[in-house]
Design an enzyme around this catalytic site. Structure first.
Site, short mmCIF file in Angstrom:
data_model
loop_
_atom_site.label_atom_id
_atom_site.label_comp_id
_atom_site.label_asym_id
_atom_site.label_seq_id
_atom_site.Cartn_x
_atom_site.Cartn_y
_atom_site.Cartn_z
N HIS A 257 8.40 19.20 -3.89
CA HIS A 257 9.21 19.03 -5.05
C HIS A 257 10.19 20.57 -4.69
CE1 HIS A 257 10.90 18.96 -8.78
NE2 HIS A 257 10.40 17.82 -9.13
N ASP A 308 5.39 11.53 -8.20
CA ASP A 308 5.50 10.07 -7.68
C ASP A 308 4.36 9.55 -6.91
OD1 ASP A 308 7.97 9.86 -8.88
OD2 ASP A 308 8.70 11.43 -7.28
#
Length: 371
Positions: A257, A308
């Site tokens: 990320h 996710d």
């Protein structure tokens, strides 16, 4: 001018909605760990919109307002029934239906604070109805009306499946909604703020945000995580699958990320929920494959899972179709979009960055007859 690709590291605005500081995510100063463990989604939305956690009375009133707004205009539902439901991604249907809601709201262009808060409540409620209705219509099933006594998470599962959910399923969806509610100036939130900074209406801002969330590098990642797990099939195939993927230089979805270097703080909550749910369903392989991928990617690439990654096996274990993962993300993130939209309206300035020109420096115009 200095160019930064993808605006990485650029501070584009100030906000009091949420923060990511030293790897810690907070909503209005409240740590995401505390909210994930203790708060309902409705409490979280109230916090994002009103800047404080609600009292019991305030929460009851807020839930009452939500319950009164689940119904979608019949004109929008009639249009939804005409969509090529089995030929489009649900996010395309959701995007179009949300845009259509603005056509049947006489207050759509009323920019007062009260009107925008009322529209926010309406959009939050109706989005869950639209997602559930899309799923049932394409399966040839009747649309199910919401129940007033259920939570937002519980009502969605009820409208989706036709049965009131068990406690663990409702808890799982509630936790996922809390964790996905906001995430500072992510791609879809930035899109929403750019849109409404022109003083466009709230429906336009949310529709624009849904378009941004639809992409696989943003909201569509968890759907692709489940596709990857399905391709792996069994735990013993995990290592060879990853080896082949890395050799082909394929992107392994659900890892890394841009704003977290030491791991996404939301991932651990969904990891635990994945462990619980796969144990209940008897399909522990989804959790075990995920855990194995987690360990291999951490050791081999130094990449940690993001929100996710484990949400994919959570939703799958709840019997939710894989292409509904991103619409459920939208059901949650709309609360954050709306918080940012309201904040943008409150202290607005048109968002208009510059671009560094890299084309030919100077060209002489040649009349068309001489070209």
């Amino acid at each position: 001018m200095t160019t930064t690709k993808g605006l990485e590291g650029i501070v584009a605005t100030t906000s009091s909605v949420s923060s990511i500081i030293d790897g810690v995510l907070t909503y209005r100063g409240y740590n995401i760990d505390d909210l994930a463990e203790h708060a309902s989604f409705e409490e979280t939305v109230y916090l994002l919109w009103y800047g404080k956690l609600p009292t019991e009375k305030e929460l009851a009133e807020f839930k009452g307002k939500l319950s009164s707004q689940y119904a979608v205009p019949s004109e929008v539902m009639d249009m939804l029934k005409q969509y090529p439901l089995n030929d489009i991604h649900p996010m395309a249907g959701v995007r179009t239906a949300v845009s259509s809601l603005g056509l049947y709201d006489e207050k759509a262009d009323d920019m007062s604070e009260e009107a925008n808060l009322n529209k926010s409540i309406s959009l939050l409620a109706k989005l869950s109805t639209i997602v559930a209705a899309f799923s049932r219509l394409r399966d040839g099933k009747e649309i199910i009306e919401p129940k007033e006594n259920l939570s937002y998470a519980g009502n969605f599962l009820y409208m989706l499946n036709g049965n009131e959910p068990d406690e663990i399923s409702e808890k799982a969806i509630n936790k996922a909604l809390v964790l996905h509610a906001d995430h500072e100036l992510n791609a879809s939130t930035f899109t929403a703020r750019v849109c409404v900074a022109t003083l466009s209406d709230l429906y336009s801002g949310v529709t624009a945000a849904i378009g941004a969330l639809k992409g696989p590098l943003h909201g569509g990642a968890n759907e692709r995580v489940m596709k990857m797990l399905s391709e792996i099939g069994e735990v013993e195939n995990t290592e060879s699958y990853l080896k082949d993927a890395l050799e082909r230089k394929e992107k392994v979805m659900g890892f890394g990320h841009r704003v977290y270097k030491d791991g996404d703080p939301r991932a651990k909550h969904l990891r635990e929920m994945s462990k619980q749910l796969t144990g209940i369903t008897g399909e522990t392989k989804w959790y075990e494959m995920s855990l194995k991928l987690d360990e291999l990617m951490t050791n081999q690439k130094g990449l940690l899972p993001n929100v996710d990654f484990y949400s994919a096996s959570v939703y799958h274990s709840l019997g939710i179709k894989h292409d509904l993962f991103t619409p459920i993300f939208a059901m949650s993130r709309v609360s954050g979009w709306l918080a940012h939209i309201l904040e943008q309206y409150d202290n607005n300035r048109l968002i208009r960055p510059r671009a560094e020109y890299i084309g030919p420096p100077k060209q002489e115009f040649i009349p068309i007859e001489k070209r």
